[in-house]
Design an enzyme around this catalytic site. Structure first.
Site, PDB file in Angstrom:
ATOM      1  N   CYS A   1      -4.190  -1.571  -1.980  1.00  4.85           N
ATOM      2  CA  CYS A   1      -4.342  -0.022  -2.395  1.00  4.85           C
ATOM      3  C   CYS A   1      -5.291   0.042  -3.555  1.00  4.85           C
ATOM      4  CB  CYS A   1      -3.188   0.308  -2.467  1.00  4.85           C
ATOM      5  SG  CYS A   1      -2.614   2.262  -3.230  1.00  4.85           S
ATOM      6  N   ASN A   2      -6.335   0.844  -3.280  1.00  2.00           N
ATOM      7  CA  ASN A   2      -7.162   0.928  -4.489  1.00  2.00           C
ATOM      8  C   ASN A   2      -6.733   1.951  -5.623  1.00  2.00           C
ATOM      9  OD1 ASN A   2     -10.403   0.219  -3.647  1.00  2.00           O
ATOM     10  ND2 ASN A   2      -9.019   0.709  -1.884  1.00  2.00           N
ATOM     11  N   THR A   3      -5.926   2.904  -5.500  1.00  2.00           N
ATOM     12  CA  THR A   3      -5.211   3.780  -6.236  1.00  2.00           C
ATOM     13  C   THR A   3      -4.278   3.014  -7.156  1.00  2.00           C
ATOM     14  OG1 THR A   3      -5.242   5.664  -4.392  1.00  2.00           O
ATOM     15  CG2 THR A   3      -4.066   5.892  -6.488  1.00  2.00           C
TER      16      THR A   3
ATOM     17  N   CYS B   1     -10.781   3.546  -0.627  1.00  2.89           N
ATOM     18  CA  CYS B   1      -9.438   3.469  -0.306  1.00  2.89           C
ATOM     19  C   CYS B   1      -9.242   2.673   1.032  1.00  2.89           C
ATOM     20  CB  CYS B   1      -9.345   4.831  -0.127  1.00  2.89           C
ATOM     21  SG  CYS B   1      -7.735   5.223   0.587  1.00  2.89           S
ATOM     22  N   THR B   2      -8.066   1.936   1.218  1.00  2.00           N
ATOM     23  CA  THR B   2      -7.906   1.077   2.214  1.00  2.00           C
ATOM     24  C   THR B   2      -7.715   1.820   3.551  1.00  2.00           C
ATOM     25  OG1 THR B   2      -5.519   0.807   1.463  1.00  2.00           O
ATOM     26  CG2 THR B   2      -7.245  -0.940   0.912  1.00  2.00           C
ATOM     27  N   HIS B   3      -7.368   3.269   3.406  1.00  2.00           N
ATOM     28  CA  HIS B   3      -7.045   4.141   4.571  1.00  2.00           C
ATOM     29  C   HIS B   3      -8.475   4.310   5.247  1.00  2.00           C
ATOM     30  CE1 HIS B   3      -3.121   4.807   2.939  1.00  2.00           C
ATOM     31  NE2 HIS B   3      -2.706   5.563   4.055  1.00  2.00           N
TER      32      HIS B   3
ATOM     33  N   TYR C   1      -0.564   8.478  -2.812  1.00  2.00           N
ATOM     34  CA  TYR C   1      -0.493   8.203  -4.264  1.00  2.00           C
ATOM     35  C   TYR C   1      -1.432   8.775  -4.850  1.00  2.00           C
ATOM     36  CZ  TYR C   1       2.901   4.203  -3.926  1.00  2.00           C
ATOM     37  OH  TYR C   1       4.059   3.557  -3.437  1.00  2.00           O
ATOM     38  N   GLY C   2      -2.879   9.042  -4.253  1.00  2.00           N
ATOM     39  CA  GLY C   2      -4.178   9.661  -4.781  1.00  2.00           C
ATOM     40  C   GLY C   2      -3.823  10.696  -5.851  1.00  2.00           C
TER      41      GLY C   2
ATOM     42  N   GLU D   1      -2.814   9.248   7.756  1.00  2.00           N
ATOM     43  CA  GLU D   1      -1.379   8.825   8.078  1.00  2.00           C
ATOM     44  C   GLU D   1      -0.633   9.750   9.315  1.00  2.00           C
ATOM     45  OE1 GLU D   1       0.927   6.931   6.263  1.00  2.00           O
ATOM     46  OE2 GLU D   1      -0.561   6.057   5.244  1.00  2.00           O
TER      47      GLU D   1
ATOM     48  N   ASP E   1       0.755  -1.143   0.056  1.00  2.00           N
ATOM     49  CA  ASP E   1      -0.027  -0.088  -0.031  1.00  2.00           C
ATOM     50  C   ASP E   1       0.999   1.122   0.054  1.00  2.00           C
ATOM     51  OD1 ASP E   1      -2.383   1.650   0.309  1.00  2.00           O
ATOM     52  OD2 ASP E   1      -1.823   1.903   2.398  1.00  2.00           O
ATOM     53  N   SER E   2       0.092   2.382  -0.078  1.00  2.00           N
ATOM     54  CA  SER E   2       1.157   3.596  -0.333  1.00  2.00           C
ATOM     55  C   SER E   2       1.416   4.116   1.293  1.00  2.00           C
ATOM     56  CB  SER E   2       0.252   4.736  -0.942  1.00  2.00           C
ATOM     57  OG  SER E   2      -0.655   4.945  -0.099  1.00  2.00           O
TER      58      SER E   2
HETATM   59  N1  DGL Z   1      -4.585   3.399   0.325  1.00  2.00           N
HETATM   60  C1  DGL Z   1      -4.656   3.818  -0.823  1.00  2.00           C
HETATM   61  C2  DGL Z   1      -6.017   3.314  -1.545  1.00  2.00           C
HETATM   62  O1  DGL Z   1      -6.381   2.339  -1.256  1.00  2.00           O
HETATM   63  C3  DGL Z   1      -4.013   5.006  -1.392  1.00  2.00           C
HETATM   64  C4  DGL Z   1      -4.030   6.330  -0.536  1.00  2.00           C
HETATM   65  C5  DGL Z   1      -2.951   7.411  -1.096  1.00  2.00           C
HETATM   66  O2  DGL Z   1      -1.834   6.937  -0.985  1.00  2.00           O
HETATM   67  O3  DGL Z   1      -3.672   8.320  -1.637  1.00  2.00           O
HETATM   68  O4  DGL Z   1      -6.301   4.220  -2.388  1.00  2.00           O
END
Ligand code: DGL
Length: 275
Positions: free
Chosen positions: A73-75, A185-187, A42-43, A152, A10-11
């Site tokens: 990570c979805n992104t 988004c996994t966050h 990463y978004g 974060e 993940d990011s």
């Molecule tokens: N956790 C990530 C996701 O699922 C990325 C969040 C990010 O880095 O912007 O998209």
């Protein structure tokens, strides 16, 4: 049967929401996690850069002989899954299809909301995945770029987080018949209580990461890759490209573990060219 580890990338700390579920559903498995905290988020990054970073993370874990890779990570899933899946000879799992399948199962009104990073929403990956299964489904997408920095920086219990979540989700609340919302988004599961409170109990939240673990479990069996129960199972390992101390604080809180081993990782180079 294969006692090798499953890799998660993940990011940043977001993929820990997937790992938490994997620890619950797959306790026989050794998990190795890498969060690219130093380059998170990463978004807002261009797709090509996210693909490059995802390759760099993948190669770090491939050197640890993982038997399966989960892009938690979805992104990264939105832009890199296809390419990485095609080029690696181990199973590679993303988080977007599992979340979409769960949302389609949950909705009764046929109206699904998706929240995610700028990159994920811009890619239309969820919309395409949902419509590829049920063309008549209505999808309302919303980018929430302020959520990841809150998580974060370990601010997800704060009053600032409450305010940001409330203000950001306002456009979705006008859709009275929306009954299902994908946390794309996994966050975001770390903000789940605030999101649920804002959307109301009538909206079912779908944790795409947690749904992914059920699919990982199926694939382990399908490819005969599941680990056997063993007394000497190696400890799960956690790596971050950023501060190990900050990562550890969030990981301890979220995973509810006394202590975990977090190491700093250095990644980079042009490894994508080696494939
Ligand atoms: N956790 C990530 C996701 O699922 C990325 C969040 C990010 O880095 O912007 O998209």
């Amino acid at each position: 049967m294969n006692n090798g580890a499953i890799g998660f990338i993940d990011s940043g700390v977001g993929g820990l929401t997937v790992v938490k579920e994997a620890m619950r559903q797959l306790p026989n498995e050794q998990l190795i996690y890498l969060g690219d905290t130093a380059r998170c988020p990463y978004g807002p990054r261009p797709a090509d850069q996210v693909v490059q970073f995802t390759w760099e993370m993948s190669f770090f874990l491939l050197k640890k002989n993982i038997k399966m890779l989960v892009i938690a990570c979805n992104t990264a899933t939105a832009v890199a899954l296809e390419e990485i899946r095609e080029k690696l000879d181990i199973p590679v799992v993303g988080v977007i299809m599992p979340g979409s399948r769960a949302a389609l199962k949950a909705t009764k009104s046929n109206q699904i909301g998706v929240i995610g990073t700028l990159g994920t929403i811009k890619s239309s990956s969820y919309k395409n995945a949902l419509k590829s299964k049920v063309p008549s489904i209505e999808v309302q997408s919303l980018a929430c770029p302020k959520f990841v920095p809150i998580v974060e920086s370990s601010e997800y219990h704060s009053s600032v987080a409450k305010k940001v979540v409330s203000e950001t989700l306002r456009p979705l609340k006008t859709r009275a018949s929306l009954d299902t919302l994908i946390l794309g988004c996994t966050h975001y599961p770390l903000l789940r209580p605030l999101i649920q409170n804002e959307m109301g109990s009538q909206v079912k939240l779908i944790d795409s990461g947690a749904e992914t673990v059920s699919e990982v479990s199926v694939l382990l069996d399908y490819f005969n890759l599941a680990a056997q129960p063993r007394k000497n199972k190696p400890a799960n390992a956690f790596y971050t490209t950023g501060s190990a101390a900050m990562f550890k604080e969030i990981a301890n809180d979220w995973l509810e573990l006394e202590t975990i081993n977090v190491e700093h990782a250095k990644i980079g180079g042009n490894e994508r060219d080696q494939t």
